[in-house]
Each structure stands twice: as C-alpha cells, then as structure tokens.
Design an enzyme around this catalytic site. Structure first.
Site, PDB file in Angstrom:
ATOM      1  N   HIS A   1      35.037 -12.503   1.135  1.00 10.65           N
ATOM      2  CA  HIS A   1      35.453 -13.543   0.702  1.00 10.65           C
ATOM      3  C   HIS A   1      36.120 -12.897  -1.139  1.00 10.65           C
ATOM      4  CE1 HIS A   1      33.386 -16.406  -3.542  1.00 10.65           C
ATOM      5  NE2 HIS A   1      33.642 -17.236  -2.099  1.00 10.65           N
TER       6      HIS A   1
ATOM      7  N   ASP B   1      33.369 -10.951  -7.496  1.00  8.15           N
ATOM      8  CA  ASP B   1      33.177 -11.103  -6.363  1.00  8.15           C
ATOM      9  C   ASP B   1      32.951 -10.428  -5.319  1.00  8.15           C
ATOM     10  OD1 ASP B   1      33.867 -13.390  -3.980  1.00  8.15           O
ATOM     11  OD2 ASP B   1      35.400 -13.882  -5.583  1.00  8.15           O
TER      12      ASP B   1
ATOM     13  N   SER C   1      36.000 -22.201  -4.567  1.00  8.44           N
ATOM     14  CA  SER C   1      35.887 -20.504  -4.393  1.00  8.44           C
ATOM     15  C   SER C   1      37.372 -20.622  -3.767  1.00  8.44           C
ATOM     16  CB  SER C   1      34.737 -20.259  -3.298  1.00  8.44           C
ATOM     17  OG  SER C   1      33.732 -19.257  -3.704  1.00  8.44           O
TER      18      SER C   1
END
Ligand SMILES: *[C@@H]1O[C@H](CO)[C@@H](O)[C@H](O)[C@H]1NC(C)=O
Ligand SMILES: *[C@@H]1O[C@H](CO)[C@@H](O)[C@H](O)[C@H]1NC(C)=O
Ligand SMILES: *[C@@H]1O[C@H](CO)[C@@H](O)[C@H](O)[C@H]1NC(C)=O
Ligand SMILES: *[C@@H]1O[C@H](CO)[C@@H](O)[C@H](O)[C@H]1NC(C)=O
Ligand SMILES: *[C@@H]1O[C@H](CO)[C@@H](O)[C@H](O)[C@H]1NC(C)=O
Ligand SMILES: *[C@@H]1O[C@H](CO)[C@@H](O)[C@H](O)[C@H]1NC(C)=O
Ligand SMILES: *[C@@H]1O[C@H](CO)[C@@H](O)[C@H](O)[C@H]1NC(C)=O
Ligand SMILES: CC(=O)N[C@H]1CO[C@H](CO)[C@@H](O)[C@@H]1O
Length: 774
Positions: A223, A145, A560
């Site tokens: 994220h 990520d 996600s």
C-alpha cells in the site's frame, strides 16, 4: 410485603452478579488511550515534557501498579500528549485534568483500500506536458502508510539535487533496511512500533521509559509503496503490470521528495501511532502530508477525538497541507471521513482506461467483461459452462451456490468447468468467490455484478471476467437454451481513451459530512480506480503469471489511490508557488476542478446519473489549471478556531489547542460555520420561508489589474444572488469580499446543488454549493 417469586429472585441475584462482574472487569481492562493536550507552547525539552506527562499519568494509576506508568507514544514536537494503557476509570479521571484537551480510545484506523484487496487501478490522470515545466524540487511529501520498497525504480533519484537543507528527518535502519536505501528521492523513512507490540511496559521502573522501536520502514503490504510512487514517483518508462497498462509510470510531482512514516501494517494503523507520525513529519520539515487511511464511517468521533483531525490541525497551523482519502464506504450519503475543514478530503474516480476480458460463448456470442486476468485459455478451445445454482453441493441452498458462497459448490460438478455466479449477497467478496471457484477446481469464473464491474478485479492467472446484469441475463439464458453450454474467457486487454471518464467510483465515500453539514465534503476527486503504481514484488502464489518475473508495479483501487494524486498535484502547485499557504493551494485545486467528462458531458457516478458535489466535491483535479487559479479563498487558522467555536468547543479548549489567546466572538451556532472562508459552500438548512446570506473573501493571485464578473448556475426554484457581482482588483494579494443570498421559494426539499463562477475572461473561479432545502 410481596415476596419475590423464585424465578425473579434468581434473576435478581444473577443481575447483581453480572453487574458486579461487569463493573469489576470494566475497571480492570486496560486499553490504549490517547491523551491530547493541545498546542506545544512552553519552551521545554522533550525529557521535561515526558517527565511531566509521566507525572500526570502516575496521578491516576494506583501506586501498586506503577509499572503501568509508561508512555506508549509521546507527542512533544508540535503538539503535546501521549498514549498509555488505562482503565476506563483512569481515562475518565485524566479527561478532567486541567492540562488535557481530550482523551480518546486508541482506535484502529483502516487502510483505504480495504475493499480494494478486491480492487485495481490505472495510470495517473496527471498529464505529461507539465513535466516540461521547470519545477522546484524542494517540495517534501510525507506519506503516512505501510512503509516503502526502496528498490522500486519509482524511487530512483536520478536528476534530483541535494536534499533541501531544512530537512531534519532521518532514515531509520532495520534488519532489511539500510541508511543507504534512502537517497535524494526517498529522503526520510521512519517506522513505529505497533500498538500490540508496545503494550509491554519496560522492566526497569526507575528509567524514564524510552520507546524502543524495532522493525523496519520496509513495506510488506504494498500500500505505502503504491501511494508514495503515485504522489511523487520518478519517471519510469515502459512500466506495466505484466504487459497491462503499459506506458510511463510517474508520480503527480516527480521532482518532489518522499519521506515515509510507517505507522501501519496489513491490519491497519493505531491512531496513537498515526498521531506520532504526524508530529514527527511536521517537525522533520515536510510540506505536504498524504494520509490514505481513516476511521470507519460508522465510528466517526468528534474532531478532537480523531487523531488525524487533531494532527492535521497542528500541521495546518505550521503551514503543512494535509491531504486525506475520504474512505471507501460509498455510495451511501454521510459516509465521508477525514472531513475536518483543515483537511483536503479526496473522492475517487475512474480514468480513461478500461480492462476488458472477453467471453466467447459456444453459440458464437461475444460478451465484454471487465477484469484483470492472465487467463491462459484460448479463443479456439471451449470449456463446459455451468451456473452455480445448478452445481450446488448437497444440502446447500441454491441461493448460496448461485452466489459462490464458501462450501456451496459441488467439486465433482464444477471441476474443469467455467462457473457463472451472481452477486445478490454482498457479504461474499469477489476475492472469496474466486477462491471458492478455484477451490472447487473450476476452470474459470464469470461473475454477474453490475455495481463492482466498473472496478476491475485482479484474479491473477485464474480466468475471470465480470459482466453487467444485461450480459449476465444473456449468458444465463444461453445456459438454459442448450444441453451442453460452453464458453471461454480470454486474457485481459486494456483500452485507452475509454469513454466516459472520469466517473465517480461507486465505493467512493459521499457527503454530506456526518459531523457538520455546513462544510461541503469531500473537497475534490482524483483517479482511484485501477491505478498502476509501484508495488512490492508479489508474494502470493497465483498472482504471478507462469513464466514471468514478479512485477515491480501493481494495479490497485480505492480512495487510498486518489489521495496521493492530490498530494502530488498539491506539491506541483507548491513547487510553482512556494509561498502559498495550504489553504491557497487547496483553493486553487478546488476552484479549477473539472466537472465535465471526456464526452463533454457532466460527470456521472457509476450508475450513470449525474454526479453531484457530495459525490465528487468541486470535481476532478486539474493540476495544470490549478497553477493559475486567478483568485483564491484563504482559510486562516483563525477561521478554523472560529469553526471550533461555532461547532461548540469552549474557549478554554480552543486556547489550549491553538496556543493563543483566542476568544470566540459569537456563541456556538452551526449556521455560522457556513461563513468560514471555504472554497465551497454548504448550507445545512435553508428554510423555504427564509433567506441565508453567505459571505466570502477572494484574494487576487493573478495579474494585478483584473475585473471579475459573477455568474450563477442554480437549480430550479433556488434564488441565488451575488452582491456585488463585480470585483475589481488593482494589485496582487488584494482581497475583495462579497455576499451570496440564497432563498428557496419553489425549490424541492432536500439537497440542491449549483455553483457561483467568477471570470475575468482568462480565469474561471468556480465555487460549488450544496443547499439543504427544508
Ligand atoms: C534501571 O535504570 C537505572 C537508570 O538508568 C539504573 O541506574 C539501574 O541500574 C537500572 N536497574 C536495573 C535493575 O536494571
Ligand atoms: C517493455 O516491457 C515489455 C514487457 O514488460 C518488454 O517485452 C519490452 O521489451 C519492453 N520494451 C522496452 C523498450 O524496454
Ligand atoms: C493453463 O494453466 C494451467 C495451470 O495454471 C495449466 O494446468 C493448463 O494446462 C494451462 N493451459 C494451457 C492451455 O496452457
Ligand atoms: C432457466 O430455466 C429455469 C427452469 O427451466 C427457470 O426457472 C429459469 O428462470 C431460467 N433462467 C433464465 C435466465 O432463463
Ligand atoms: C447465444 O445465446 C443467447 C442466449 O440464448 C442469445 O441471446 C444469443 O443471441 C445467441 N448468440 C448467437 C450468435 O446465436
Ligand atoms: C495572552 O494575553 C496575556 C495577557 O493579556 C499576555 O500576557 C500573553 O502574552 C498572551 N499570550 C499569547 C499567547 O498571546
Ligand atoms: C493598473 O491600473 C492602474 C490604473 O487603474 C495603472 O496605473 C497601472 O499601471 C495598472 N497596472 C498594470 C500592471 O497594468
Ligand atoms: C501475463 C499475460 O498473459 N498477460 C496478457 C494479458 O493480456 C494481454 C492482452 O491480451 C496480453 O498481451 C498479455 O500477454
């Protein structure tokens, strides 16, 4: 002989010129390619492998350009290959090399929250009882990520034992990341140089290029911190997003360890880097890999040209489960990505928490909108209300102003007012509309958008609310009905036990898979709408409400966010069953998934229609039920090799990939793929005059002595017969096979959905199917 006319001649000469030009440039433009060379089979050391790869590379690069003989990435742990800057011609030459399996363009992969810069999320759907169970804390989840924010309370390591001794990973330092930022929760952190940064060849040609990394594992996007804490974040009490979604924040497997592989930045992730991260993660000793990124559904390439599919194959071969998001390109069919049969592919659902922001109109009407906002407006003070179309800037089409198109609003007419806009033009996102209204000095924005309403948008402190078409019609009518319309937008409140939930998120990518319809994808669904999890402290001005400290948490939406829920659930199952293979864990999660909502009704999609298995896979995850599935369907590496064979790859290629002497026993045939021992069934074509027989083998993982009886839930007109319809087991690990006969005498054309259930009275083992009647 006819003379060409002058015009034709000019055209002709021009064409020669252009084609020459194109030819020359296509032979000179250097782009990044991945050269994949299959399984790591020889006992060679990394230096020897890199030297061999450099030799292969130098065989296609002209001698006067030897400075390009440089590996931008080198894969040499679990599988072999490299990435390099090549011309199209050189790439083509390499693809013919005897040691090469595939050569593909190093595409940029997207973070699967691309639409969710707009989006938000809620709390994990994983319930709390299971925390009381004694779980092993030896499961390691590798997350590929954007990096991690180690100071987040979600990564504290209180109560965790020593790092498992088999762990071979590292904690790489950076200018803003020290070795001491790793602990017994965050046990490893690596970062990679980005494609753009690694294109410079080294200056010293005689050196075997060493990839010099720079940067840091620290997350600057948010994220990776969010996905990591969703998968395995520690328990944090009284977590909230500025008071919203207040409660206990925790990952799906709070006792598991996290290893971060920072392969992505805000712009996305180079495929070559993601492949490198997978190679490292397997070698470091992770048990599960969570990947919330993927190709755009428009650019899906075949399995051997997709870095995630290639890496995941080798992970699976080494006993590592790879969980991936299916993408946010829904709700159209054929949008699911990361759909290789050795990947656990995740769809996204809402949860039972709603974020509402109330609109009070001047005539006293109260409308319930959806939003996350920290509006400071009060119930007692009304503000002028206008429709975008009525305050258009000069020379601007009304349709643009009604959509809050950039530059379409007249500042003088919007300043200090609440603006109403519609969403008939999907090219302008909510984020842009909000910026447009804010830029036009509006007091607030009310957006009429039926589709995206279910995914509340975080507008920071700008008053914002989103209405359904019905409520929207009412507000427009009200504006028309009075000379001085007014309204106010109140701050968001969150509602728990919202019904119905879960609901398939409209953005969640749908099956069938574009590469093969003979495997049912996505596999499973998990919470992915308005999920509260750890984040980096907000940096945007306006995102932090006045007088508050930046929040340690954020609310985000996307597949996600769904993916790490499943990775966490898989870690939870693995902690209870350390010897289960990746396919057993996947089967346990799929056959126990839930297909009814909290009203006891079949799950629906955001339009309100019943969800099918192309929307949600086997259903919403239920980690507790997955602990004792009764039976599992094991899919072996051999099954996957047969899959490649049926799909059409040559023996020679499959041997290189697998590093074995595998031989296809049948010629390529897409129909045979349906027979792979997968925990769901997809028949790509069922001719209404024929029958299709599908076989499956179940393994008993429940009590030794068990008798399972089959029952079928089939749509009208589809005949589904199970034989035998009784499976008797007398020991653990015992296998039993059966056949399912499908025939479609009277079924309507197109995809039909149903399921086969095996029950022993204590367990229900559900295999969902999708059958395309032609
Ligand atoms: C290049 O690297 C080699 C081997 O490391 C070294 O002997 C040589 O001095 C270097 N040349 C330059 C110009 O730095
Ligand atoms: C919980 O958090 C809220 C807001 O973040 C704060 O006002 C409250 O005092 C906290 N409660 C406890 C028990 O820490
Ligand atoms: C709300 O906040 C804005 C700026 O963020 C400020 O100008 C305004 O005075 C505030 N209104 C109230 C009622 O506090
Ligand atoms: C508002 O009034 C205008 C003109 O009078 C009309 O064209 C429009 O359809 C009306 N809108 C609504 C929502 O009633
Ligand atoms: C306010 O106006 C709308 C639109 O004309 C109407 O539907 C609604 O009933 C009105 N509310 C009240 C309380 O009169
Ligand atoms: C493949 O077969 C050959 C000859 O039968 C044998 O020597 C070799 O060890 C085998 N390789 C593998 C990986 O099984
Ligand atoms: C299972 O059944 C067999 C007889 O069919 C019996 O001998 C055996 O003890 C049983 N095992 C258990 C664990 O109940
Ligand atoms: C930052 C902020 O104003 N948050 C508010 C959001 O809405 C809830 C419910 O109305 C308030 O309690 C929060 O204070």
């Amino acid at each position: 002989m006819m003379l060409p006319s002058m015009a034709n001649l000019v055209h002709f000469v021009f064409l020669i010129f252009v084609s020459h030009f194109l030819h020359a440039t296509s032979n000179q433009i250097k782009e990044s390619y991945v050269i994949y060379m299959g399984s790591f089979s020889q006992n060679r050391n990394p230096e020897a492998i890199q030297a061999a790869h450099l030799q292969i590379l130098s065989s296609v690069i002209p001698s006067e350009e030897q400075e390009r003989v440089y590996l931008t990435q080198s894969y040499h742990h679990v599988f072999e290959g490299f990435s390099a800057m090549l011309t199209e011609k050189e790439a083509a030459q390499l693809s013919g090399h005897s040691e090469v399996v595939s050569v593909f363009h190093d595409r940029f992969l997207q973070l699967h929250t691309t639409r969710s810069w707009d989006f938000l999320e809620t709390e994990s759907g994983l319930r709390s009882q299971r925390l009381n169970r004694r779980a092993s804390n030896d499961v390691i989840i590798g997350i590929i990520d954007t990096g991690i924010w180690p100071e987040s309370p979600s990564f504290n390591d209180a109560g965790l034992g020593e790092v498992p001794s088999r762990w071979k990973g590292v904690c790489m330092e950076g200018s803003d990341f020290k070795k001491t930022d790793c602990n017994r929760k965050l046990i490893g952190a690596r970062y990679y140089n980005n494609l753009a940064e690694s294109t410079q060849p080294p200056t010293n040609k005689s050196q075997i290029p060493e990839i010099t990394s720079f940067g840091s594992p620290r997350d600057s996007v948010g994220h990776g911190t969010h996905t990591s804490s969703t998968a395995a974040g520690s328990i944090v009490t009284n977590a909230s997003y500025y008071g919203l979604a207040q409660g206990v924040a925790k990952g799906g497997s709070p006792s598991s360890r996290i290893a971060m592989y920072k392969a992505c930045s805000l712009g996305g992730c180079a495929g070559s880097t993601v492949l490198k991260a997978i190679d490292d993660a397997i070698n470091d000793g992770v048990d599960i890999i969570s990947i919330s990124i993927g190709m755009s559904s428009i650019f899906q390439s075949d399995f051997l040209s997709d870095p995630i599919a290639v890496g995941a194959f080798h992970a699976n071969q080494k006993g590592v489960l790879v969980v991936c998001s299916g993408g946010n390109d829904g709700p159209d069919p054929f949008t699911v990505v990361n759909s290789a049969p050795w990947i656990l592919t995740v769809a996204a659902s809402s949860i039972d928490r709603a974020f509402q922001s109330t609109i009070v109109l001047g005539n006293g009407s109260v409308l319930k909108g959806s939003a996350i906002n920290f509006s400071n407006l009060s119930r007692y003070e009304q503000h002028p209300l206008v429709f975008g179309a009525d305050v258009a800037a000069e020379f601007t089409p009304v349709s643009e102003a009604s959509n809050c198109y950039p530059g379409s609003l007249d500042d003088d007419k919007t300043a200090g007012k609440i603006v109403v806009c519609v969403d008939t033009d999907p090219t302008v996102s909510r984020k842009v509309k909000k910026l447009v209204a804010e830029g036009a000095r509006a007091k607030g924005l009310i957006l009429i958008d039926e589709v995206e309403k279910g995914v509340p948008f975080d507008s920071g402190s700008f008053p914002f609310s989103q209405l359904s078409n019905d409520a929207g019609a009412q507000i427009l009518q009200y504006i028309n009905s009075t000379k001085k319309p007014t309204a106010t937008i109140l701050p968001t409140e969150d509602f728990k036990e919202f019904k119905p939930a879960p609901v398939v998120a409209y953005f969640s990518a749908r099956g069938p898979g574009g590469l093969t319809e003979a495997i049912l994808k996505p596999d499973i669904m998990a919470p992915g709408v308005s999920i509260l999890a750890a984040s980096i402290p907000a940096v945007d001005i306006g995102a932090v409400p006045e007088g508050k400290k930046p929040s340690d948490f954020a609310i985000k939406s996307g597949t996600s966010m769904a993916c790490p829920h499943v990775a966490g659930a898989a870690a939870f199952v693995r902690s209870a069953h350390p010897r289960w293979s990746p396919s057993m864990i996947r089967s346990a999660l799929m056959t126990t998934a839930i297909t009814v909502n909290n009203l006891g009704k079949p799950l629906t999609s955001s339009t309100g229609s019943d969800a099918n298995y192309h929307d949600m896979g086997a259903g919403e995850i239920s980690p507790l039920r997955a602990l004792s599935p009764g039976l599992v369907f094991e899919t072996t590496v051999d099954d996957y090799l047969h899959f490649l064979c049926y799909y059409g790859y040559k023996n020679q290629i499959i041997r290189k990939i697998s590093g074995t002497n595998f031989s296809c026993s049948f010629s390529p045939s897409p129909q045979l793929i349906t027979n792979i021992n997968y925990p769901s069934i997809s028949i790509a074509q069922l001719d209404s005059k024929k029958v299709v027989i599908v076989s499956r083998t179940a393994t008993n993982v429940g009590p030794s002595n068990a008798t399972y009886i089959a029952s079928v839930d089939a749509p009208d007109g589809l005949m589904v017969k199970v034989s035998p319809d009784r499976l008797v087991f007398n020991r653990r690990g015992m296998k039993a096979s059966y056949e399912i006969t499908f025939s479609a005498m009277d079924a309507n054309k197109g995809y039909r959905f149903g399921s086969v259930m095996w029950s022993d009275g204590a367990h229900v083992v559900r295999t969902v199917f999708a059958v395309n009647v032609i």
